[in-house]
Design a protein around this motif. Structure first.
Motif, PDB file in Angstrom:
ATOM      1  N   VAL A 139      43.965 -16.873 -38.477  1.00  0.00           N
ATOM      2  CA  VAL A 139      43.349 -16.057 -37.432  1.00  0.00           C
ATOM      3  C   VAL A 139      44.420 -15.564 -36.460  1.00  0.00           C
ATOM      4  O   VAL A 139      44.457 -14.380 -36.093  1.00  0.00           O
ATOM      5  CB  VAL A 139      42.281 -16.866 -36.674  1.00  0.00           C
ATOM      6  CG1 VAL A 139      41.633 -16.026 -35.575  1.00  0.00           C
ATOM      7  CG2 VAL A 139      41.228 -17.408 -37.632  1.00  0.00           C
ATOM      8  N   ILE A 140      45.286 -16.487 -36.047  1.00  0.00           N
ATOM      9  CA  ILE A 140      46.368 -16.137 -35.114  1.00  0.00           C
ATOM     10  C   ILE A 140      47.277 -15.074 -35.714  1.00  0.00           C
ATOM     11  O   ILE A 140      47.691 -14.125 -35.037  1.00  0.00           O
ATOM     12  CB  ILE A 140      47.172 -17.397 -34.735  1.00  0.00           C
ATOM     13  CG1 ILE A 140      46.290 -18.360 -33.917  1.00  0.00           C
ATOM     14  CG2 ILE A 140      48.422 -17.030 -33.935  1.00  0.00           C
ATOM     15  CD1 ILE A 140      46.916 -19.727 -33.697  1.00  0.00           C
ATOM     16  N   CYS A 141      47.583 -15.205 -37.001  1.00  0.00           N
ATOM     17  CA  CYS A 141      48.474 -14.235 -37.659  1.00  0.00           C
ATOM     18  C   CYS A 141      47.854 -12.843 -37.717  1.00  0.00           C
ATOM     19  O   CYS A 141      48.547 -11.841 -37.482  1.00  0.00           O
ATOM     20  CB  CYS A 141      48.823 -14.718 -39.062  1.00  0.00           C
ATOM     21  SG  CYS A 141      49.970 -16.097 -39.104  1.00  0.00           S
ATOM     22  N   PHE A 142      46.572 -12.751 -38.036  1.00  0.00           N
ATOM     23  CA  PHE A 142      45.909 -11.444 -38.043  1.00  0.00           C
ATOM     24  C   PHE A 142      45.952 -10.826 -36.643  1.00  0.00           C
ATOM     25  O   PHE A 142      46.238  -9.634 -36.489  1.00  0.00           O
ATOM     26  CB  PHE A 142      44.454 -11.582 -38.500  1.00  0.00           C
ATOM     27  CG  PHE A 142      44.256 -11.433 -39.978  1.00  0.00           C
ATOM     28  CD1 PHE A 142      44.433 -10.198 -40.599  1.00  0.00           C
ATOM     29  CD2 PHE A 142      43.892 -12.521 -40.756  1.00  0.00           C
ATOM     30  CE1 PHE A 142      44.249 -10.053 -41.970  1.00  0.00           C
ATOM     31  CE2 PHE A 142      43.700 -12.395 -42.128  1.00  0.00           C
ATOM     32  CZ  PHE A 142      43.881 -11.157 -42.740  1.00  0.00           C
ATOM     33  N   ALA A 143      45.676 -11.637 -35.621  1.00  0.00           N
ATOM     34  CA  ALA A 143      45.695 -11.119 -34.252  1.00  0.00           C
ATOM     35  C   ALA A 143      47.104 -10.747 -33.814  1.00  0.00           C
ATOM     36  O   ALA A 143      47.316  -9.723 -33.152  1.00  0.00           O
ATOM     37  CB  ALA A 143      45.098 -12.155 -33.300  1.00  0.00           C
ATOM     38  N   ALA A 144      48.089 -11.580 -34.177  1.00  0.00           N
ATOM     39  CA  ALA A 144      49.482 -11.323 -33.786  1.00  0.00           C
ATOM     40  C   ALA A 144      50.027 -10.064 -34.433  1.00  0.00           C
ATOM     41  O   ALA A 144      50.943  -9.419 -33.892  1.00  0.00           O
ATOM     42  CB  ALA A 144      50.351 -12.522 -34.152  1.00  0.00           C
ATOM     43  N   ALA A 145      49.490  -9.683 -35.592  1.00  0.00           N
ATOM     44  CA  ALA A 145      49.951  -8.465 -36.273  1.00  0.00           C
ATOM     45  C   ALA A 145      49.653  -7.214 -35.445  1.00  0.00           C
ATOM     46  O   ALA A 145      50.269  -6.166 -35.658  1.00  0.00           O
ATOM     47  CB  ALA A 145      49.290  -8.357 -37.644  1.00  0.00           C
ATOM     48  N   LEU A 146      48.744  -7.318 -34.498  1.00  0.00           N
ATOM     49  CA  LEU A 146      48.404  -6.187 -33.623  1.00  0.00           C
ATOM     50  C   LEU A 146      49.172  -6.231 -32.311  1.00  0.00           C
ATOM     51  O   LEU A 146      48.817  -5.522 -31.368  1.00  0.00           O
ATOM     52  CB  LEU A 146      46.902  -6.182 -33.334  1.00  0.00           C
ATOM     53  CG  LEU A 146      45.965  -6.119 -34.543  1.00  0.00           C
ATOM     54  CD1 LEU A 146      44.520  -6.040 -34.078  1.00  0.00           C
ATOM     55  CD2 LEU A 146      46.306  -4.950 -35.448  1.00  0.00           C
ATOM     56  N   ARG A 147      50.197  -7.035 -32.246  1.00  0.00           N
ATOM     57  CA  ARG A 147      50.975  -7.174 -31.013  1.00  0.00           C
ATOM     58  C   ARG A 147      51.436  -5.811 -30.498  1.00  0.00           C
ATOM     59  O   ARG A 147      51.988  -4.992 -31.225  1.00  0.00           O
ATOM     60  CB  ARG A 147      52.196  -8.060 -31.261  1.00  0.00           C
ATOM     61  CG  ARG A 147      53.059  -8.273 -30.037  1.00  0.00           C
ATOM     62  CD  ARG A 147      54.188  -9.237 -30.328  1.00  0.00           C
ATOM     63  NE  ARG A 147      54.911  -9.592 -29.129  1.00  0.00           N
ATOM     64  CZ  ARG A 147      55.871 -10.528 -29.071  1.00  0.00           C
ATOM     65  NH1 ARG A 147      56.188 -11.200 -30.161  1.00  0.00           N
ATOM     66  NH2 ARG A 147      56.469 -10.799 -27.934  1.00  0.00           N
ATOM     67  N   GLY A 148      51.187  -5.566 -29.218  1.00  0.00           N
ATOM     68  CA  GLY A 148      51.609  -4.313 -28.607  1.00  0.00           C
ATOM     69  C   GLY A 148      50.682  -3.139 -28.867  1.00  0.00           C
ATOM     70  O   GLY A 148      50.943  -2.033 -28.413  1.00  0.00           O
ATOM     71  N   GLU A 149      49.590  -3.377 -29.610  1.00  0.00           N
ATOM     72  CA  GLU A 149      48.645  -2.310 -29.929  1.00  0.00           C
ATOM     73  C   GLU A 149      47.316  -2.577 -29.231  1.00  0.00           C
ATOM     74  O   GLU A 149      46.737  -3.644 -29.375  1.00  0.00           O
ATOM     75  CB  GLU A 149      48.413  -2.238 -31.441  1.00  0.00           C
ATOM     76  CG  GLU A 149      49.677  -2.013 -32.255  1.00  0.00           C
ATOM     77  CD  GLU A 149      49.403  -2.046 -33.739  1.00  0.00           C
ATOM     78  OE1 GLU A 149      48.213  -1.937 -34.128  1.00  0.00           O
ATOM     79  OE2 GLU A 149      50.358  -2.183 -34.523  1.00  0.00           O
ATOM     80  N   ARG A 150      46.810  -1.593 -28.527  1.00  0.00           N
ATOM     81  CA  ARG A 150      45.537  -1.782 -27.828  1.00  0.00           C
ATOM     82  C   ARG A 150      44.359  -1.753 -28.796  1.00  0.00           C
ATOM     83  O   ARG A 150      43.405  -2.506 -28.654  1.00  0.00           O
ATOM     84  CB  ARG A 150      45.349  -0.690 -26.771  1.00  0.00           C
ATOM     85  CG  ARG A 150      46.278  -0.805 -25.571  1.00  0.00           C
ATOM     86  CD  ARG A 150      45.859   0.193 -24.507  1.00  0.00           C
ATOM     87  NE  ARG A 150      44.477  -0.030 -24.077  1.00  0.00           N
ATOM     88  CZ  ARG A 150      43.733   0.891 -23.452  1.00  0.00           C
ATOM     89  NH1 ARG A 150      44.227   2.089 -23.203  1.00  0.00           N
ATOM     90  NH2 ARG A 150      42.500   0.615 -23.088  1.00  0.00           N
ATOM     91  N   GLN A 151      44.418  -0.852 -29.768  1.00  0.00           N
ATOM     92  CA  GLN A 151      43.321  -0.682 -30.730  1.00  0.00           C
ATOM     93  C   GLN A 151      41.978  -0.581 -29.991  1.00  0.00           C
ATOM     94  O   GLN A 151      40.994  -1.227 -30.345  1.00  0.00           O
ATOM     95  CB  GLN A 151      43.308  -1.851 -31.725  1.00  0.00           C
ATOM     96  CG  GLN A 151      44.517  -1.947 -32.612  1.00  0.00           C
ATOM     97  CD  GLN A 151      44.622  -0.802 -33.606  1.00  0.00           C
ATOM     98  OE1 GLN A 151      43.671  -0.042 -33.804  1.00  0.00           O
ATOM     99  NE2 GLN A 151      45.774  -0.667 -34.247  1.00  0.00           N
ATOM    100  N   ALA A 152      41.948   0.274 -28.978  1.00  0.00           N
ATOM    101  CA  ALA A 152      40.777   0.369 -28.110  1.00  0.00           C
ATOM    102  C   ALA A 152      39.534   0.814 -28.869  1.00  0.00           C
ATOM    103  O   ALA A 152      38.433   0.285 -28.652  1.00  0.00           O
ATOM    104  CB  ALA A 152      41.064   1.326 -26.953  1.00  0.00           C
ATOM    105  N   SER A 153      39.689   1.779 -29.768  1.00  0.00           N
ATOM    106  CA  SER A 153      38.537   2.307 -30.487  1.00  0.00           C
ATOM    107  C   SER A 153      37.899   1.242 -31.382  1.00  0.00           C
ATOM    108  O   SER A 153      36.678   1.040 -31.363  1.00  0.00           O
ATOM    109  CB  SER A 153      38.952   3.520 -31.325  1.00  0.00           C
ATOM    110  OG  SER A 153      37.872   3.975 -32.114  1.00  0.00           O
TER     111      SER A 153
END
Length: 218
Positions: A139-153
């Protein structure tokens, strides 16, 4: 031809240099990115790494934390640098406590537990949560892959789905967002599980499309 190092590699080397300058060795080091605090940390042992996963990063009662290895020895607000103190922890209810790793609950710290709000995490407790903690790593790895990305939509779409469904399995959320990349959706799910009110049930198996969840906010 000169070689170009990645930003992640440069950050890792910088952290290691800083860690060595404080008198630490490289033995059994674990480098990790915290989704909760948006920072990189070096943990001096597998015990500290396991403690971070179970009692800091994924603990819903923890608002923020600072590993003891990151604090200055002269920190007047914390306990002295004796014993195996693991972190300074800020809880969601506003309290600040210290976590200490101990072989058993009766391990006597070098300061008064009652005066300093010390929570002793025993080796037995770490062993008992080790399997679930390793499941949380995915779970942490999937979330960490978005580091620096807001992905607001996508975050907005996931929030709309979980608030509407209230509970279900991860596959339900993925099915509600068919036009979005599954890996990114899983990363957003991981963020919400670590930083918000999405409760994942990893007690029986790892993070898969069949993992059950509950939205914990009214």
């Amino acid at each position: 031809m000169p070689t170009h190092r990645s930003v992640a590699s440069a950050q890792r080397d910088s952290l290691l240099r800083s860690y060595r300058q404080r008198g630490h060795s490289n033995r059994d080091l674990c480098l990790a990115y915290s989704v909760k605090t948006d920072r990189d940390y070096i943990f001096p042992s597998s015990r500290h790494f396991l403690h971070w996963i179970a009692y800091l990063e994924t603990d819903r009662e923890v608002e923020a934390f600072e590993p003891a290895s990151e604090l200055e020895c002269s920190d007047a607000e914390g306990p002295p640098r004796c014993g195996d103190f693991a972190a300074k922890v800020s809880l969601v209810d506003g309290r600040v406590i210290w976590h200490k790793l101990g072989a058993q609950e009766t391990t006597a710290p070098c300061i008064s537990d009652s005066e300093q709000n010390v929570r002793v995490v025993t080796d037995e407790e770490l062993r008992s949560c080790s399997v679930v903690s390793m499941r949380w790593l995915k779970v942490i790895c999937f979330a960490a892959a978005l580091r620096g990305e807001r992905q607001a939509s996508i975050t907005g779409a996931v929030l709309q789905a979980v608030r509407s469904q209230r509970s279900g399995i991860v596959r339900d959320i993925l099915g509600a967002l068919p036009d979005h990349d599954d890996a990114i959706v899983k990363g957003v799910i991981g963020r919400l599980a670590i930083k918000d009110a999405l409760i994942l049930n990893l007690s029986g198996s790892g993070f898969t499309p069949d993992t059950s969840w509950v939205w914990g906010k009214a």
